[in-house]
Scaffold this active site. Structure first.
Site, PDB file in Angstrom:
ATOM      1  N   PHE A   7      24.484  -3.121 -31.872  1.00 50.79           N
ATOM      2  CA  PHE A   7      23.168  -2.476 -32.010  1.00 50.79           C
ATOM      3  C   PHE A   7      23.335  -1.320 -32.975  1.00 50.79           C
ATOM      4  O   PHE A   7      24.087  -0.380 -32.690  1.00 50.79           O
ATOM      5  CB  PHE A   7      22.761  -1.987 -30.624  1.00 50.79           C
ATOM      6  CG  PHE A   7      21.440  -1.272 -30.503  1.00 50.79           C
ATOM      7  CD1 PHE A   7      20.262  -1.990 -30.331  1.00 50.79           C
ATOM      8  CD2 PHE A   7      21.388   0.114 -30.491  1.00 50.79           C
ATOM      9  CE1 PHE A   7      19.046  -1.328 -30.154  1.00 50.79           C
ATOM     10  CE2 PHE A   7      20.171   0.782 -30.315  1.00 50.79           C
ATOM     11  CZ  PHE A   7      19.004   0.054 -30.140  1.00 50.79           C
ATOM     12  N   LEU A  31      21.661   1.629 -34.677  1.00 54.44           N
ATOM     13  CA  LEU A  31      20.573   2.608 -34.795  1.00 54.44           C
ATOM     14  C   LEU A  31      21.119   3.888 -35.438  1.00 54.44           C
ATOM     15  O   LEU A  31      20.558   4.392 -36.402  1.00 54.44           O
ATOM     16  CB  LEU A  31      19.988   2.896 -33.399  1.00 54.44           C
ATOM     17  CG  LEU A  31      18.863   3.934 -33.322  1.00 54.44           C
ATOM     18  CD1 LEU A  31      17.600   3.428 -34.023  1.00 54.44           C
ATOM     19  CD2 LEU A  31      18.528   4.252 -31.853  1.00 54.44           C
ATOM     20  N   PRO A  88      24.775   8.444 -40.223  1.00 58.24           N
ATOM     21  CA  PRO A  88      25.435   9.740 -40.419  1.00 58.24           C
ATOM     22  C   PRO A  88      24.493  10.922 -40.173  1.00 58.24           C
ATOM     23  O   PRO A  88      24.906  11.951 -39.669  1.00 58.24           O
ATOM     24  CB  PRO A  88      25.895   9.684 -41.877  1.00 58.24           C
ATOM     25  CG  PRO A  88      26.075   8.221 -42.153  1.00 58.24           C
ATOM     26  CD  PRO A  88      25.037   7.520 -41.345  1.00 58.24           C
ATOM     27  N   GLY A 110      21.354  10.667 -35.410  1.00 54.55           N
ATOM     28  CA  GLY A 110      21.979  10.379 -34.117  1.00 54.55           C
ATOM     29  C   GLY A 110      20.932  10.599 -33.042  1.00 54.55           C
ATOM     30  O   GLY A 110      20.174   9.696 -32.695  1.00 54.55           O
ATOM     31  N   ILE A 143      29.193   2.141 -34.569  1.00 62.30           N
ATOM     32  CA  ILE A 143      28.560   0.940 -34.018  1.00 62.30           C
ATOM     33  C   ILE A 143      29.524   0.217 -33.074  1.00 62.30           C
ATOM     34  O   ILE A 143      30.446  -0.488 -33.498  1.00 62.30           O
ATOM     35  CB  ILE A 143      28.044   0.013 -35.141  1.00 62.30           C
ATOM     36  CG1 ILE A 143      27.106   0.802 -36.084  1.00 62.30           C
ATOM     37  CG2 ILE A 143      27.327  -1.198 -34.541  1.00 62.30           C
ATOM     38  CD1 ILE A 143      25.970   1.553 -35.400  1.00 62.30           C
ATOM     39  N   THR A 144      29.267   0.427 -31.784  1.00 62.06           N
ATOM     40  CA  THR A 144      30.105  -0.175 -30.740  1.00 62.06           C
ATOM     41  C   THR A 144      30.035  -1.697 -30.851  1.00 62.06           C
ATOM     42  O   THR A 144      28.944  -2.253 -31.013  1.00 62.06           O
ATOM     43  CB  THR A 144      29.616   0.280 -29.345  1.00 62.06           C
ATOM     44  OG1 THR A 144      29.587   1.692 -29.337  1.00 62.06           O
ATOM     45  CG2 THR A 144      30.530  -0.232 -28.244  1.00 62.06           C
ATOM     46  N   GLU A 152      24.084   6.372 -26.290  1.00 59.76           N
ATOM     47  CA  GLU A 152      22.769   5.921 -25.790  1.00 59.76           C
ATOM     48  C   GLU A 152      21.897   7.118 -25.378  1.00 59.76           C
ATOM     49  O   GLU A 152      21.118   7.045 -24.433  1.00 59.76           O
ATOM     50  CB  GLU A 152      22.932   4.875 -24.683  1.00 59.76           C
ATOM     51  CG  GLU A 152      23.707   3.681 -25.230  1.00 59.76           C
ATOM     52  CD  GLU A 152      23.481   2.390 -24.534  1.00 59.76           C
ATOM     53  OE1 GLU A 152      22.422   2.213 -23.938  1.00 59.76           O
ATOM     54  OE2 GLU A 152      24.391   1.542 -24.614  1.00 59.76           O
ATOM     55  N   GLY A 153      22.052   8.199 -26.149  1.00 56.94           N
ATOM     56  CA  GLY A 153      21.287   9.419 -25.913  1.00 56.94           C
ATOM     57  C   GLY A 153      22.136  10.425 -25.146  1.00 56.94           C
ATOM     58  O   GLY A 153      22.590  10.136 -24.037  1.00 56.94           O
ATOM     59  N   SER A 211      23.123  13.898 -23.033  1.00 52.35           N
ATOM     60  CA  SER A 211      22.499  14.438 -21.811  1.00 52.35           C
ATOM     61  C   SER A 211      21.293  15.312 -22.170  1.00 52.35           C
ATOM     62  O   SER A 211      20.310  15.363 -21.423  1.00 52.35           O
ATOM     63  CB  SER A 211      23.526  15.245 -21.012  1.00 52.35           C
ATOM     64  OG  SER A 211      24.534  14.363 -20.552  1.00 52.35           O
TER      65      SER A 211
HETATM   66  N1  CAA Z   1       9.395   2.858 -25.030  1.00 52.17           N
HETATM   67  C1  CAA Z   1       8.430   2.525 -25.913  1.00 52.17           C
HETATM   68  N2  CAA Z   1       7.941   3.402 -26.823  1.00 52.17           N
HETATM   69  C2  CAA Z   1       8.436   4.645 -26.824  1.00 52.17           C
HETATM   70  C3  CAA Z   1       9.436   5.054 -25.915  1.00 52.17           C
HETATM   71  C4  CAA Z   1       9.914   4.101 -24.991  1.00 52.17           C
HETATM   72  N3  CAA Z   1      10.849   4.426 -24.122  1.00 52.17           N
HETATM   73  N4  CAA Z   1       9.753   6.348 -26.165  1.00 52.17           N
HETATM   74  C5  CAA Z   1       8.966   6.750 -27.168  1.00 52.17           C
HETATM   75  N5  CAA Z   1       8.173   5.716 -27.556  1.00 52.17           N
HETATM   76  C6  CAA Z   1       7.128   5.747 -28.593  1.00 52.17           C
HETATM   77  C7  CAA Z   1       6.123   6.837 -28.279  1.00 52.17           C
HETATM   78  O1  CAA Z   1       5.102   6.370 -27.415  1.00 52.17           O
HETATM   79  C8  CAA Z   1       5.579   7.165 -29.657  1.00 52.17           C
HETATM   80  O2  CAA Z   1       4.662   6.149 -30.037  1.00 52.17           O
HETATM   81  P1  CAA Z   1       3.216   6.504 -30.632  1.00 52.17           P
HETATM   82  O3  CAA Z   1       3.445   7.251 -31.892  1.00 52.17           O
HETATM   83  O4  CAA Z   1       2.572   5.166 -30.827  1.00 52.17           O
HETATM   84  O5  CAA Z   1       2.542   7.359 -29.603  1.00 52.17           O
HETATM   85  C9  CAA Z   1       6.794   6.976 -30.543  1.00 52.17           C
HETATM   86  O6  CAA Z   1       7.712   6.123 -29.828  1.00 52.17           O
HETATM   87  C10 CAA Z   1       7.472   8.269 -30.902  1.00 52.17           C
HETATM   88  O7  CAA Z   1       7.847   8.918 -29.701  1.00 52.17           O
HETATM   89  P2  CAA Z   1       8.441  10.408 -29.711  1.00 52.17           P
HETATM   90  O8  CAA Z   1       7.464  11.302 -30.450  1.00 52.17           O
HETATM   91  O9  CAA Z   1       8.778  10.755 -28.314  1.00 52.17           O
HETATM   92  O10 CAA Z   1       9.750  10.237 -30.623  1.00 52.17           O
HETATM   93  P3  CAA Z   1      10.791  11.291 -31.136  1.00 52.17           P
HETATM   94  O11 CAA Z   1      11.019  11.073 -32.573  1.00 52.17           O
HETATM   95  O12 CAA Z   1      10.414  12.659 -30.661  1.00 52.17           O
HETATM   96  O13 CAA Z   1      12.152  10.822 -30.406  1.00 52.17           O
HETATM   97  C11 CAA Z   1      13.765  10.691 -28.632  1.00 52.17           C
HETATM   98  C12 CAA Z   1      12.276  10.679 -29.068  1.00 52.17           C
HETATM   99  C13 CAA Z   1      13.703  10.389 -27.135  1.00 52.17           C
HETATM  100  C14 CAA Z   1      14.441  12.017 -28.866  1.00 52.17           C
HETATM  101  C15 CAA Z   1      14.511   9.555 -29.396  1.00 52.17           C
HETATM  102  O14 CAA Z   1      14.719   9.893 -30.749  1.00 52.17           O
HETATM  103  C16 CAA Z   1      15.867   9.227 -28.765  1.00 52.17           C
HETATM  104  O15 CAA Z   1      15.935   8.511 -27.790  1.00 52.17           O
HETATM  105  N6  CAA Z   1      16.974   9.749 -29.354  1.00 52.17           N
HETATM  106  C17 CAA Z   1      18.321   9.363 -28.929  1.00 52.17           C
HETATM  107  C18 CAA Z   1      18.782   8.148 -29.672  1.00 52.17           C
HETATM  108  C19 CAA Z   1      19.803   7.352 -28.922  1.00 52.17           C
HETATM  109  O16 CAA Z   1      19.770   7.236 -27.712  1.00 52.17           O
HETATM  110  N7  CAA Z   1      20.709   6.757 -29.671  1.00 52.17           N
HETATM  111  C20 CAA Z   1      21.678   5.893 -29.093  1.00 52.17           C
HETATM  112  C21 CAA Z   1      22.283   5.025 -30.138  1.00 52.17           C
HETATM  113  S1  CAA Z   1      22.828   3.469 -29.522  1.00 52.17           S
HETATM  114  C22 CAA Z   1      24.302   3.731 -28.791  1.00 52.17           C
HETATM  115  O17 CAA Z   1      24.703   4.816 -28.521  1.00 52.17           O
HETATM  116  C23 CAA Z   1      25.030   2.473 -28.437  1.00 52.17           C
HETATM  117  C24 CAA Z   1      26.454   2.614 -28.120  1.00 52.17           C
HETATM  118  O18 CAA Z   1      27.260   3.098 -28.878  1.00 52.17           O
HETATM  119  C25 CAA Z   1      26.935   2.092 -26.840  1.00 52.17           C
END
Ligand code: CAA
Length: 380
Positions: A123, A125, A128, A131, A157-158, A363-364, A366
């Site tokens: 996955f 996302l 650089p 995050g 990317i895991t 995955e986000g 804390s």
């Molecule tokens: N489900 C569906 N839609 C969602 C949602 C959800 N859970 N959360 C937000 N949305 C939608 C909102 O409704 C909004 O839509 P509209 O414009 O239509 O109203 C839109 O998305 C934007 O929402 P926000 O304004 O809340 O978005 P934001 O830019 O402020 O970001 C955030 C929110 C929660 C901070 C987000 O950027 C986030 O989760 N960041 C962390 C990223 C992350 O977890 N990365 C992990 C990478 S993968 C990984 O780590 C894998 C690995 O190695 C194992």
């Protein structure tokens, strides 16, 4: 409230525990020390149905549910957190969005082999400069004729070095912000994609991650996952499920800390008695046990809500926030209980200490989980 598990859920838990104890645990220290991707264990995960636990049988999965997935993830991560996250990414971050947003043709091409363990997915996302701020995607996708042309860099990317397919997030119209994000299913053998070397990491050293460089990669329009501009919703709703998997991984690490501490306290003597007889040790293991149970309840609640089709973003964030905190506290206390031995690589608790940290980051972080929870509380 009924806390009992179904026969199928109990069976998944029992099979996972047996596999984890007999086949995974004996190799966990070596996998960590050698930074070795446990190919043979991943193949066994596939055979046992643990690479597509909640994928319906018609698409090659085990046809179980998220609760069963959590139970299995805890058992496998209790033995080896690296093996746990390999499983988690394939289930939560790859199979899940293809099942939810994919066409039948995409399910046939990708989901079935992924769920059967014939392929592995990743996955993409993070970048650089994107995050925590996932909407700040810089990897571009341009429609040229009937092809999408993709350029950019993805980070950490895991499963990247071992994957056949990427759930790839791109920006196709920066002016639209998060509404300009589009997701593709990209094969890893596509022309123009190169991988960096496996990242050098503090923990989960058997789970390989890497950078991915896309240089004018061309994908057909049927590689789109979901709608053009719908990628941020694909990513966020996928992470709502993924965070349940990481909470379960954290639970497994915390349980390893508790079980190893209890075993050690029952053989190690200081001041003429077993350390299990010292109240300070008793308090530590009691706190660990109570916190692990609380984290498990939060994680199973989020899983049950997902299975019921209810919104579960806040509940998943709470489960991950709390379980990752519990895992890190349990790891710190486990090293303390083992004392000088705990600091040595001869005992497993220093591995748990290193493995636990990432559960507060990927995955986000804390801090992001708290934002998600607060957004759920404060929205009008
Ligand atoms: N489900 C569906 N839609 C969602 C949602 C959800 N859970 N959360 C937000 N949305 C939608 C909102 O409704 C909004 O839509 P509209 O414009 O239509 O109203 C839109 O998305 C934007 O929402 P926000 O304004 O809340 O978005 P934001 O830019 O402020 O970001 C955030 C929110 C929660 C901070 C987000 O950027 C986030 O989760 N960041 C962390 C990223 C992350 O977890 N990365 C992990 C990478 S993968 C990984 O780590 C894998 C690995 O190695 C194992």
């Amino acid at each position: 409230m009924d806390f009992s598990l179904t026969d199928e859920q109990q069976q998944a838990q029992a099979v996972a525990k047996d596999f984890a104890t007999r086949e995974v645990l004996p190799k966990a220290a070596e996998i960590d020390a050698e930074h070795r991707f446990p190919k043979e264990l991943v193949a066994r995960l596939g055979e046992l149905g643990f690479l597509g636990v909640a994928v319906p049988e018609e698409w090659g999965g085990a046809g179980l549910d998220t609760v069963a997935y959590v139970l299995a993830m805890e058992e496998i991560s209790r033995a080896c957190a690296s093996t746990g996250v390999i499983m988690s990414v394939n289930n939560s971050l790859v199979c899940d969005p293809i099942l939810k947003f994919g066409t039948d043709a995409q399910k046939r091409r990708w989901l079935t082999p992924l769920a059967q363990g014939k392929m592995l997915g990743c996955f993409a996302l993070s970048e650089p400069e994107a995050g925590s701020d996932a909407a700040a995607q810089k990897t571009t996708a341009r429609l040229v004729g009937d092809e999408w042309v993709i350029s950019g860099t993805k980070n950490w990317i895991t499963n990247g070095p071992n994957a056949n397919v990427i759930v790839l997030h791109t920006m196709n119209d920066a002016a639209l912000g998060h509404k300009g994000i589009t997701t593709f299913l990209c094969p890893t053998d596509v022309k123009g994609l190169t991988l960096g070397p496996p990242d050098k990491k503090l923990g989960i050293r058997g789970s390989q991650s890497c950078q991915m460089f896309f240089d004018e990669v061309r994908l057909p329009t049927d590689a789109l996952l979901g709608e053009v501009g719908g990628g941020f919703k694909v990513a966020m709703s996928t992470l709502d499920g993924g965070r349940i998997g990481i909470a379960a991984q954290a639970l497994g690490i915390a349980r390893a800390c508790l079980e190893d501490s209890v075993a050690y306290a029952s053989v190690r003597k200081t001041f003429g008695t077993l350390i299990a007889n010292h109240q300070m040790i008793q308090w530590k293991v009691a706190d660990m046990a109570a916190e692990i149970d609380a984290a498990r309840l939060l994680t199973l609640r989020a899983a049950a809500m997902k299975d019921q089709g209810a919104r579960h973003g806040s509940e998943s964030a709470m489960a991950k926030l709390y379980a990752s905190d519990v895992a890190n506290r349990a790891a710190r206390e486990a090293v303390q209980i083992f004392g000088g031995y705990g600091y040595m690589t001869d005992y497993p608790v220093e591995r748990h200490f290193r493995d636990a940290k990432i559960t507060e980051i990927y995955e986000g972080t804390s801090e992001i989980q708290r934002l998600v929870i607060a957004a759920g509380l404060l929205k009008d």
